[in-house]
Enzyme design. Structure first.
Site, PDB file in Angstrom:
ATOM      1  N   SER A 104     123.643 -35.769 127.769  1.00  0.00           N
ATOM      2  CA  SER A 104     124.932 -36.451 127.915  1.00  0.00           C
ATOM      3  C   SER A 104     124.935 -37.300 129.196  1.00  0.00           C
ATOM      4  O   SER A 104     124.121 -38.210 129.315  1.00  0.00           O
ATOM      5  CB  SER A 104     126.064 -35.417 127.875  1.00  0.00           C
ATOM      6  OG  SER A 104     127.311 -36.020 127.665  1.00  0.00           O
ATOM      7  N   ASP A 154     128.714 -37.754 116.228  1.00  0.00           N
ATOM      8  CA  ASP A 154     129.024 -37.560 117.653  1.00  0.00           C
ATOM      9  C   ASP A 154     130.176 -38.491 118.049  1.00  0.00           C
ATOM     10  O   ASP A 154     130.020 -39.715 118.013  1.00  0.00           O
ATOM     11  CB  ASP A 154     127.785 -37.859 118.496  1.00  0.00           C
ATOM     12  CG  ASP A 154     127.931 -37.400 119.941  1.00  0.00           C
ATOM     13  OD1 ASP A 154     129.061 -37.365 120.443  1.00  0.00           O
ATOM     14  OD2 ASP A 154     126.894 -37.094 120.566  1.00  0.00           O
ATOM     15  N   HIS A 185     128.404 -33.704 119.300  1.00  0.00           N
ATOM     16  CA  HIS A 185     127.789 -33.822 120.625  1.00  0.00           C
ATOM     17  C   HIS A 185     127.029 -32.565 121.033  1.00  0.00           C
ATOM     18  O   HIS A 185     126.420 -32.532 122.091  1.00  0.00           O
ATOM     19  CB  HIS A 185     128.882 -34.133 121.656  1.00  0.00           C
ATOM     20  CG  HIS A 185     128.378 -34.780 122.905  1.00  0.00           C
ATOM     21  ND1 HIS A 185     127.675 -35.971 122.911  1.00  0.00           N
ATOM     22  CD2 HIS A 185     128.470 -34.407 124.201  1.00  0.00           C
ATOM     23  CE1 HIS A 185     127.369 -36.308 124.156  1.00  0.00           C
ATOM     24  NE2 HIS A 185     127.837 -35.367 124.958  1.00  0.00           N
TER      25      HIS A 185
END
Length: 209
Positions: A104, A154, A185
């Site tokens: 991320s 996502d 995610h």
């Protein structure tokens, strides 16, 4: 740049082993990926820095002004600082190879370092990166191994931007693999296995002598 540029944790490895840098996601810290890194590369030296930016108390590596809207000046600052931090460790440890793994926000700063310093990492795993800008690679990624992992649903990292990042990296000569799953995610087992394949057995590396 100093090895003390970031608060960080180190797991020592065997002499001459690879050096693996791991970069956490928003709101986590230097502990998030340490165990994962050790599982992937048992003999490696693992370096895990903590993001130096606070977003309402959540640690990040660079500032943003909204979801998916980056403060590009701060990203440039963070990129230069992180590149210097990595170089300081590489010079001190003299590893057999240098790997990067980010999730991320950690994947985003790692990707930015790869764009700025294409020769720094031999192989890089970008887990759920979001690069909403056109990368300007300072050199060539030829011979560099890059894995992107992503979720087809996502909400943070839209699949079209993942595919665009893949195209950018391929156009610059990188050896790119993309590992998808049907979720969002979160990290799923097939991603973990893809990262494991990337790092072990280690890909063909350039001479670091």
């Amino acid at each position: 740049m100093s090895k003390d540029a970031y608060i960080h944790k180190t797991l020592p490895g065997s002499p001459g082993s690879p050096l693996l840098f791991v970069f956490h996601g928003t709101g986590a810290d230097e502990n998030q990926l340490l165990t994962f890194g050790r599982e992937l590369l048992p003999g490696a030296t693992i370096i895990s820095p903590r993001g130096d930016v606070s977003e309402h108390g959540a640690a990040r590596f660079f500032r943003r002004t909204g979801e998916g809207v980056y403060d590009m000046d701060d990203l440039a600052r963070a990129t230069a600082k992180m590149a210097g931090f990595v170089k300081a460790y590489v010079e001190a440890v003299k590893p057999s190879a240098v790997f990067g793994l980010g999730y991320s926000n950690g994947a985003n700063v790692l990707a930015s370092v790869v764009f700025a310093e294409p020769g720094l990492f031999d192989a890089t795993a970008l887990m759920h990166p979001l690069i909403p800008f056109e990368p300007q690679v300072q050199g060539s990624l030829a011979g560099r191994h890059i894995l992107i992992t992503a979720g087809k649903r996502d909400p943070i990292c839209p699949p079209n931007l993942t595919s665009r990042l893949e195209a950018y990296l391929r156009a610059d000569g990188a050896d790119v693999t993309v590992e998808w799953h049907d979720g969002g995610h979160e990290v799923r087992p097939n991603e973990t296995e893809a990262v494991r394949r990337l790092f072990a057995p280690a890909p063909a590396l350039k001479d670091r002598a």
